[in-house]
Design a protein around this motif. Structure first.
Motif, PDB file in Angstrom:
ATOM      1  N   ALA A 154       4.518   2.980   9.752  1.00  0.00           N
ATOM      2  CA  ALA A 154       4.648   4.363   9.295  1.00  0.00           C
ATOM      3  C   ALA A 154       3.866   4.528   7.995  1.00  0.00           C
ATOM      4  CB  ALA A 154       6.121   4.698   9.084  1.00  0.00           C
TER       5      ALA A 154
ATOM      6  N   GLU B 177       3.260   7.008   5.099  1.00  0.00           N
ATOM      7  CA  GLU B 177       4.018   8.157   4.604  1.00  0.00           C
ATOM      8  C   GLU B 177       3.203   9.073   3.695  1.00  0.00           C
ATOM      9  OE1 GLU B 177       7.321   6.324   2.715  1.00  0.00           O
ATOM     10  OE2 GLU B 177       8.177   5.541   4.581  1.00  0.00           O
ATOM     11  N   ASN B 178       2.217   8.526   3.006  1.00  0.00           N
ATOM     12  CA  ASN B 178       1.468   9.324   2.029  1.00  0.00           C
ATOM     13  C   ASN B 178      -0.028   9.193   2.296  1.00  0.00           C
ATOM     14  OD1 ASN B 178       3.802  10.153   0.348  1.00  0.00           O
ATOM     15  ND2 ASN B 178       3.933   7.962  -0.087  1.00  0.00           N
TER      16      ASN B 178
ATOM     17  N   LYS C 163       8.053   0.706  -1.717  1.00  0.00           N
ATOM     18  CA  LYS C 163       7.748   2.108  -1.488  1.00  0.00           C
ATOM     19  C   LYS C 163       6.239   2.306  -1.414  1.00  0.00           C
ATOM     20  CE  LYS C 163       8.301   6.700  -3.549  1.00  0.00           C
ATOM     21  NZ  LYS C 163       8.830   7.462  -4.720  1.00  0.00           N
ATOM     22  N   GLU C 164       5.805   3.111  -0.428  1.00  0.00           N
ATOM     23  CA  GLU C 164       4.370   3.366  -0.283  1.00  0.00           C
ATOM     24  C   GLU C 164       3.891   4.349  -1.351  1.00  0.00           C
ATOM     25  OE1 GLU C 164       1.793   6.006   2.650  1.00  0.00           O
ATOM     26  OE2 GLU C 164       2.628   4.249   3.703  1.00  0.00           O
TER      27      GLU C 164
ATOM     28  N   ARG D 124      -2.610   0.421   3.008  1.00  0.00           N
ATOM     29  CA  ARG D 124      -1.509   1.124   2.347  1.00  0.00           C
ATOM     30  C   ARG D 124      -1.158   0.372   1.072  1.00  0.00           C
ATOM     31  NH1 ARG D 124       4.162  -0.068   5.434  1.00  0.00           N
ATOM     32  NH2 ARG D 124       3.852  -2.266   5.970  1.00  0.00           N
TER      33      ARG D 124
END
Length: 293
Positions: free
Chosen positions: A112, A114-115, A239-240, A232
């Motif tokens: 995933a 996310e940003n 945390k991304e 990433r």
């Protein structure tokens, strides 16, 4: 003279590093034989030169003596070939050229993201100070011969490495200041580069992350045989901070500058680069100022 350890044993000298990019049917270089270049370096140091390739208009770094420094840079797996420069159009993730290739290995799911940012977009890693990050990389291939590795070049304000030892990859897993570490495999990602900004030499202003297809020249491999390539940036809490998923794959590219972190006005930022070159690892070293013997 600096010796770089690789995944295999043996020694490297000037003649053997220069031969890494030249297809030689009598002596094919692979991850087992390449490492014979590592421990037997000779006198005069020279920049490794990427050879001419059919239909490629390539600028080759000229051999230039380095009085007291230099290093051996062994690509890991299959000798490298360069796809024709004429092939300019980008291929999307669903359009890789797979004609005549071996069956691809099992794909690894994309985690995933996310940003996500787009190619060319620049964004701060954090709204405040950030102590350390993991740059995590993944990809899938449509040709099982494609063996991809990550390298990180630690550059000064002039865009060159601050010394011959200032890059990390599978054969040199730790930077001289102990700030930047190569880690293979683990979890959802294929390879990682760990960066501790607190330990980072203050002369380092940018760290460039590069994906390289090993032995692409000899095996006629290129980035049109990849898909799902991403980076990433994760903080130490998991945390991304930011991520970039490539959507363009070129068949005249064998190394891709996928992204970089850089310092701007005291803040560390990420740049989604997504630009490739028809250079192998030795050619990238020349590009970023590493003297290769």
């Amino acid at each position: 003279m600096i010796t770089v350890k690789t995944k295999s044993s043996g020694a490297m000298n000037r003649n053997s590093i220069l031969s890494l990019n030249v297809p030689n049917p009598q002596s094919v270089k692979n991850k087992n034989t390449i490492a014979t270049v590592m421990n037997n370096q000779s006198g005069g140091n020279h920049m490794a030169a990427a050879p001419a390739y059919t239909n490629i208009a390539q600028q080759r770094p000229q051999s230039s003596p380095a009085p007291s420094q230099g290093r051996s840079i062994p690509p890991r797996q299959q000798p490298q070939n360069r796809p024709p420069q004429n092939c300019q159009p980008a291929l999307t993730a669903g359009q890789q050229n797979t004609q005549g290739t071996a069956s691809a290995p099992v794909a690894k799911p994309i985690p995933a993201l996310e940003n996500k940012v787009q190619k060319g977009q620049k964004i701060p890693l954090s709204s405040g100070a950030i102590a350390a990050v993991d740059a995590c990389f993944g990809w899938n291939v449509t040709d099982s011969r494609c063996d991809v590795d990550v390298s990180a070049f630690l550059l000064g304000a002039d865009g060159k490495v601050i010394g011959d030892s200032w890059f990390v990859f599978y054969g040199q897993v730790l930077s001289p200041d102990q700030s930047t570490k190569f880690v293979q495999g683990g979890g959802a990602d294929r390879e990682r580069i760990q960066i501790d900004f607190g330990k980072l030499d203050p002369r380092v202003k940018k760290i460039v992350f590069v994906l390289t297809i090993n032995d692409a020249l000899q095996n006629r491999l290129h980035f049109g045989m990849l898909k799902d390539a991403y980076v990433r940036i994760m903080d130490k809490s998991g945390k991304e901070c930011v991520s970039f998923l490539m959507t363009e794959y070129y068949n005249n590219v064998i190394s891709m500058m996928i992204g970089e972190v850089y310092q701007h006005n005291g803040t560390w930022k990420f740049n989604a680069v997504g630009n490739g070159v028809a250079k192998d690892l030795a050619g990238l070293c020349a590009l970023y100022g590493v003297q290769v013997v």
